[in-house]
Design a protein around this motif. Structure first.
Motif, PDB file in Angstrom:
ATOM      1  N   LEU A  83       0.838  -1.210   0.000  1.00 39.04           N
ATOM      2  CA  LEU A  83       0.000   0.000   0.000  1.00 39.04           C
ATOM      3  C   LEU A  83       0.864   1.248   0.000  1.00 39.04           C
ATOM      4  CD1 LEU A  83      -2.890  -1.020   2.426  1.00 39.04           C
ATOM      5  CD2 LEU A  83      -2.877  -0.906  -0.071  1.00 39.04           C
ATOM      6  N   SER A  84       1.915   1.203   0.847  1.00 40.60           N
ATOM      7  CA  SER A  84       2.788   2.373   0.956  1.00 40.60           C
ATOM      8  C   SER A  84       3.517   2.631  -0.365  1.00 40.60           C
ATOM      9  CB  SER A  84       3.757   2.147   2.111  1.00 40.60           C
ATOM     10  OG  SER A  84       4.905   2.897   1.940  1.00 40.60           O
ATOM     11  N   ARG A  87       1.123   4.317  -2.609  1.00 41.31           N
ATOM     12  CA  ARG A  87       0.873   5.696  -2.205  1.00 41.31           C
ATOM     13  C   ARG A  87       2.053   6.590  -2.594  1.00 41.31           C
ATOM     14  NH1 ARG A  87       0.169   5.154   3.095  1.00 41.31           N
ATOM     15  NH2 ARG A  87       2.237   6.009   3.493  1.00 41.31           N
ATOM     16  N   ALA A  90       2.134   7.084  -6.268  1.00 40.21           N
ATOM     17  CA  ALA A  90       1.057   7.945  -6.747  1.00 40.21           C
ATOM     18  C   ALA A  90       1.361   9.411  -6.433  1.00 40.21           C
ATOM     19  CB  ALA A  90      -0.265   7.532  -6.105  1.00 40.21           C
ATOM     20  N   ILE A  91       1.772   9.676  -5.202  1.00 38.55           N
ATOM     21  CA  ILE A  91       2.066  11.068  -4.827  1.00 38.55           C
ATOM     22  C   ILE A  91       3.205  11.607  -5.699  1.00 38.55           C
ATOM     23  CG2 ILE A  91       2.945  12.550  -2.968  1.00 38.55           C
ATOM     24  CD1 ILE A  91       1.448  10.715  -1.012  1.00 38.55           C
ATOM     25  N   ASN A 167      10.157  10.201   3.984  1.00 36.42           N
ATOM     26  CA  ASN A 167       9.424  10.015   2.713  1.00 36.42           C
ATOM     27  C   ASN A 167       9.601  11.216   1.794  1.00 36.42           C
ATOM     28  OD1 ASN A 167       8.571   7.526   3.384  1.00 36.42           O
ATOM     29  ND2 ASN A 167       6.448   8.096   3.825  1.00 36.42           N
ATOM     30  N   TYR A 171      10.239  11.266  -2.190  1.00 36.89           N
ATOM     31  CA  TYR A 171       9.487  11.993  -3.221  1.00 36.89           C
ATOM     32  C   TYR A 171      10.427  12.814  -4.098  1.00 36.89           C
ATOM     33  CZ  TYR A 171       5.369  10.968  -0.359  1.00 36.89           C
ATOM     34  OH  TYR A 171       4.401  10.343   0.353  1.00 36.89           O
TER      35      TYR A 171
END
Lengths: 299, 374, 263
Positions: A83-84, A87, A90-91, A167, A171
């Motif tokens: 899931l992480s 996420r 996606a971000i 995180n 990114y």
């Protein structure tokens, strides 16, 4: 259409290569993911034994089970990692899209004679080592790094920010590494857009902003989609970026797989992780391929 | 019987569009040079010229995509220059049609009305009406890439017209169509213009198209107006060699003005031949160079010297272009210059068996040609 | 109407700054006298000297170079064949699977490709080392190469080949005398791409290598995990310089060739 033996060979050579070195390995991964961990070399069982004939095959099939998958489903670590990953990917994709679109848009509007050079400038970093580009950010982002030094010296912050091993750093790393993959397809669609469409929109009463949202954006959607796939899909399985820039809180499946394989040496479980990851990626990959095909037919 | 439509001849009429001393520069290049022009309500006005003459720039200034470097463009007496394209009561049909590829025919046409904030009921009504007018009703749900060239052209027209502009600009509207379709569409355009009463300004390099559709034509050359006139005037009374040559076929004979009186002039055009007599109401200065423009259909070709012709010259048939109903004869004069003569194939020279290399006479009346001083 | 506004100029400038600043900083700090990589201690080239005395790095570089040269060359040949099959061979049985196998590795996470290849090599009992790395690199390199070449082939008018056949060429002669010269720039680009990807690869090499075959990225990675060091900065600078020179030279050569092909 009839073909000469030469033409057959032409297709057969790359075809066979991919069958043996791309497709077959996946079947092996699938098989091993259904095996059990063993203290042996190679560290899994059952081993396939042709000498026992059909009975051997039957025994082999009997010994396969979905135990590893049950384990994955029951341990929240793996589910969270999947899931992480989704996420974070996606971000990062959204951020890459916003930055990449602005750059592609500017490129498409730059004077025609500058464009090849500017496009080249955007691609050039992609040719330099990915590992080195990720590494470059460590020196910038770490607590006593250059970003903090710069921000402290201009007085924007009172004490250093912790960016590395979070995180946020992941990114930044993903956006930085994958930016050209977003810029190029978006630029390609924007560049070939007929300028008179924007004039027509203005002529029919649109403001510049309205013309952008009603004409430019919808027409660049194929490029946007291609760009998003090209960033999102590999970002899910990314290993180097979360490993070097992320911290303990950063949970990504590529890293989990690496650890499972190299540190825990649990090959069957690592294979199961890979198969589930692949299953997750199948949908976007197929969508991406269909979009590429449609593009090819379109041109 | 009503008077013919000619507001430009009426000093009391006020123009819809007034172009006042407009100059447009791109860097050092002057695309339009201090040009003035009036266009009247309900006109079908053509701007004609070779490529690079500034006609597209002039049109883009009317649409608002370019701003004049000097001068002003007025609509109903009000300066248009501060009005952006989006706010002008002027719409344009683009040469490439510029149809939005991601929208259906219907949505393309409704685009401008939606921008205006027209109520959706009215949009639907107006879109339906205009689609009926241009015969697109059956294609409402198609995307532009599923249409033929002619259909696309009609979508572009409908999309611009549905906004009910005061002025519709058409940039080479039929350039992408093949010849037969182009001719049909010309009449369609004229009918639509007559039905709606909208003022049309068409930019084209095709003189035949301009002659067919328009009430008046402005011929442009190198950023300037060469002549503004009705198609008939332009053809029969060109004011310069450029216009005479640009519109239709013509023979131009250079000479020196050797005499002039109240009804005409004489032109010494060739040594050893009698001076050519030309009827003209403007007296050219004696001794200056002038040009006689002759339309081929006013020139007669005969095997022998014709009796009583005002002007006649001997020559040899160089070439015959057979055009079906007509034939055009290219006749080389003694000094090598070529005169074109056109004859109907039913009655003309063809019957008399004139063919290549024949020695012939070309002749014309004194009021057949126009004497040009530029 | 298409205007290059201040907004466009700013986003382009910021975008390029974002892309180039980290690399620039890396290069600048490779000339730092101080071992503390974030403190400027004066200009020095001593880390380059240390780099060239480090035999492990040199050996890894040699392994990487050999792998990259061989794999890029084989990948380009196979990729060109694959592109030709995809674009020119029309429909054949299994075409969908084939094009799927060409496109999938482009987006496949490296950990999966690496893992699957490793398990293949183990199950057929192949000793892991420089050969297995090369085989792995050929596989993903040929996919990228075929995409590059096929984009050029698609744009290339098939009637040229037909014309050559019409004028008496056999299909093979037509390929070598007409097709190949036209697609040469794409083939060069494909080779460069496959070469760089091979030079660059960490993950797949880590899975498929065995004892004694350490590539440069693997070496860098093991160092980098321990933190930022000036030697790595120096090495990175060298690699960046080589690549930048190579790309610029290739694009200039490409331009000249294009110019000759269609003047």
């Amino acid at each position: 259409m009839t073909r000469t033996p030469g033409q057959r060979l032409l297709v057969a050579l790359p075809y066979l290569w991919l069958l043996v070195l791309f497709l077959a390995p996946f079947l092996i991964v699938l098989k091993i993911s259904l095996s059990d961990l063993a203290v042996a070399r190679p560290p899994y069982m059952p081993q396939f034994d042709l000498s026992e004939g059909w009975a051997g095959v039957a025994a082999f099939v009997d010994a396969l089970d979905v135990e590893n998958y049950v384990f994955l489903a029951e341990d929240s670590l793996y589910i969270n990692a999947y899931l992480s990953s989704l996420r974070i990917a996606a971000i990062s994709t959204v951020i890459t899209l916003l930055i990449g679109y602005a750059i592609a848009y500017a490129l498409a509007r730059a004077p025609r004679r500058w464009r090849p050079t500017l496009v080249m400038l955007v691609i050039l970093p992609f040719w330099t080592s990915f590992l080195i580009r990720v590494y470059a950010w460590i020196g910038i982002l770490k607590t006593e790094g250059l970003l903090n030094q710069a921000l402290l010296s201009v007085g924007l912050i009172g004490e250093p920010l912790t960016i590395l091993n979070t995180n946020t750093a992941v990114y930044i790393g993903i956006v930085y590494s994958y930016l050209p993959f977003m810029v190029l397809p978006v630029y390609a669609t924007l560049e070939k857009m007929d300028e008179s469409l924007l004039e027509a929109a203005a002529d029919l009463g649109s403001s510049r902003l309205a013309a952008f949202f009603l004409v430019t954006l919808p027409l660049s959607l194929p490029g946007v989609l291609a760009g998003c796939f090209l960033v999102f899909i590999p970002a899910i399985g990314e290993f180097v970026i979360p490993d070097l820039l992320g911290g303990s809180e950063t949970l990504m499946i590529g890293k989990t797989l690496w650890v499972e394989f190299f540190n825990n040496r649990d090959w069957p479980l690592a294979s199961a992780v890979a198969i589930v990851l692949l299953a997750l990626l199948i949908v976007p990959i197929v969508l991406f391929q269909r979009q590429q095909m449609r593009q090819e037919i379109g041109t | 019987m009503t008077a013919p439509f000619a507001p430009w001849a009426d000093p009391a009429a006020s123009p819809l569009i007034e172009i006042r001393d407009v100059t447009k520069r791109f860097g050092a290049f002057e695309a339009v040079k201090s040009l003035s022009l009036n266009i009247y309500e309900r006109e079908f006005f053509a701007i004609l010229g070779p490529s690079g003459c500034g006609k597209t720039t002039l049109m883009r200034m009317l649409a608002g995509f370019e701003t004049p470097s000097e001068g002003a463009i007025l609509l109903d007496g009000e300066d248009l220059s501060p009005v952006p394209p989006a706010k002008r009561p002027v719409n344009m049909m683009f040469q490439s049609y510029a149809l939005f590829p991601h929208l259906t025919v219907e949505k393309n046409i409704a685009f401008g009305l939606k921008r205006e904030g027209t109520p959706s009921g009215e949009i639907a009504e107006r879109v339906t009406d205009i689609m009926r007018l241009v015969q697109l009703t059956d294609f409402a749900r198609r995307k532009p890439d599923q249409l033929s060239g002619g259909q696309r052209q009609r979508v572009a027209l409908a999309r611009a017209l549905v906004k009910r502009p005061r002025l519709l600009l058409l940039d080479e509207p039929l350039g992408a169509l093949d010849k037969k379709l182009r001719q049909e569409t010309q009449f369609e355009l004229m009918n639509i213009q007559e039905t709606l009463g909208t003022t049309f300004v068409i930019v084209t390099h095709d003189q035949e198209e301009a002659m067919t559709v328009s009430s008046r034509i402005a011929v442009m050359r190198a950023g300037e107006l060469a002549q503004v006139a009705t198609p008939a005037d332009l053809y029969e009374r060109p004011e310069s060699r450029f216009v005479a040559d640009f519109i239709g076929e013509v023979t131009i004979l250079e000479g020196r003005v050797s005499g002039a009186d109240a009804v005409g002039a004489t032109l010494s055009a060739m040594e050893g031949a009698p001076d050519l007599r030309v009827a003209t109401d403007t007296l050219p200065p004696l001794g200056e160079t002038a040009w006689l423009a002759l339309r081929p259909e006013t020139v007669t070709i005969t095997p022998d010297r014709p009796e009583g012709a005002d002007n006649a010259l001997p020559g040899t048939v160089l070439d015959i272009a057979y055009l079906g109903n007509l034939s055009t004869y290219h006749v080389a004069l003694a000094d090598g210059r070529v005169v074109k003569a056109q004859e109907s194939n039913r009655f003309g020279a063809n019957r008399r068996g004139i063919t290549w290399e024949d020695a012939v006479w070309v002749s014309w009346e004194e009021d057949a040609g126009v004497l040009l001083q530029a | 109407m298409r205007r290059f506004s201040w907004f466009n100029a700013t986003s382009l400038a910021l975008g390029l700054a974002f892309l180039y600043l980290p690399i620039l900083i890396l290069v600048v700090y490779s000339f730092n006298e101080s071992r503390l990589v974030t403190v400027w201690g004066g200009f020095s080239t001593k880390w380059y000297g240390e780099l060239f005395r480090n035999e492990q790095f040199l050996e890894a570089a040699w392994v990487t170079l050999r792998v990259a040269l061989v794999s890029a060359t084989v990948a380009t040949v196979l990729g060109t064949l694959a592109a030709y099959a995809l674009v020119r061979a029309g429909r054949f049985r299994g075409r969908t699977l084939f094009s799927g196998m060409i496109y999938a590795p482009l987006v496949m996470p490296e950990v999966i490709t690496g893992l699957s290849l490793l398990l293949l090599f183990i199950s057929i009992g192949m000793d892991r080392g420089i050969v297995t790395i090369t085989l792995a690199h050929i596989t993903f390199g040929m996919c990228f190469a075929s995409v590059v070449v096929s984009s050029r082939l698609v744009a290339f008018d098939a009637s040229l080949e037909e014309a050559a056949c019409d004028l008496g060429c056999t299909p093979v002669q037509a390929f070598f005398s007409v097709t190949l010269p036209v697609i040469t720039p794409a083939i060069v680009a494909a080779w460069l791409l496959a070469f760089t990807l091979s030079l660059d690869d960490l993950v797949i090499a880590s899975f498929t290598s065995g004892p004694g075959a350490t590539t440069l990225p693997m070496k860098i990675y093991s160092q980098v995990r321990l933190g930022v060091t000036p030697e790595i900065n120096a090495l990175s600078t060298l690699l960046i310089g080589v690549v930048a020179l190579g790309v610029v030279a290739a694009s200039l050569a490409g331009k000249r060739m294009e110019g000759r092909a269609d003047p």
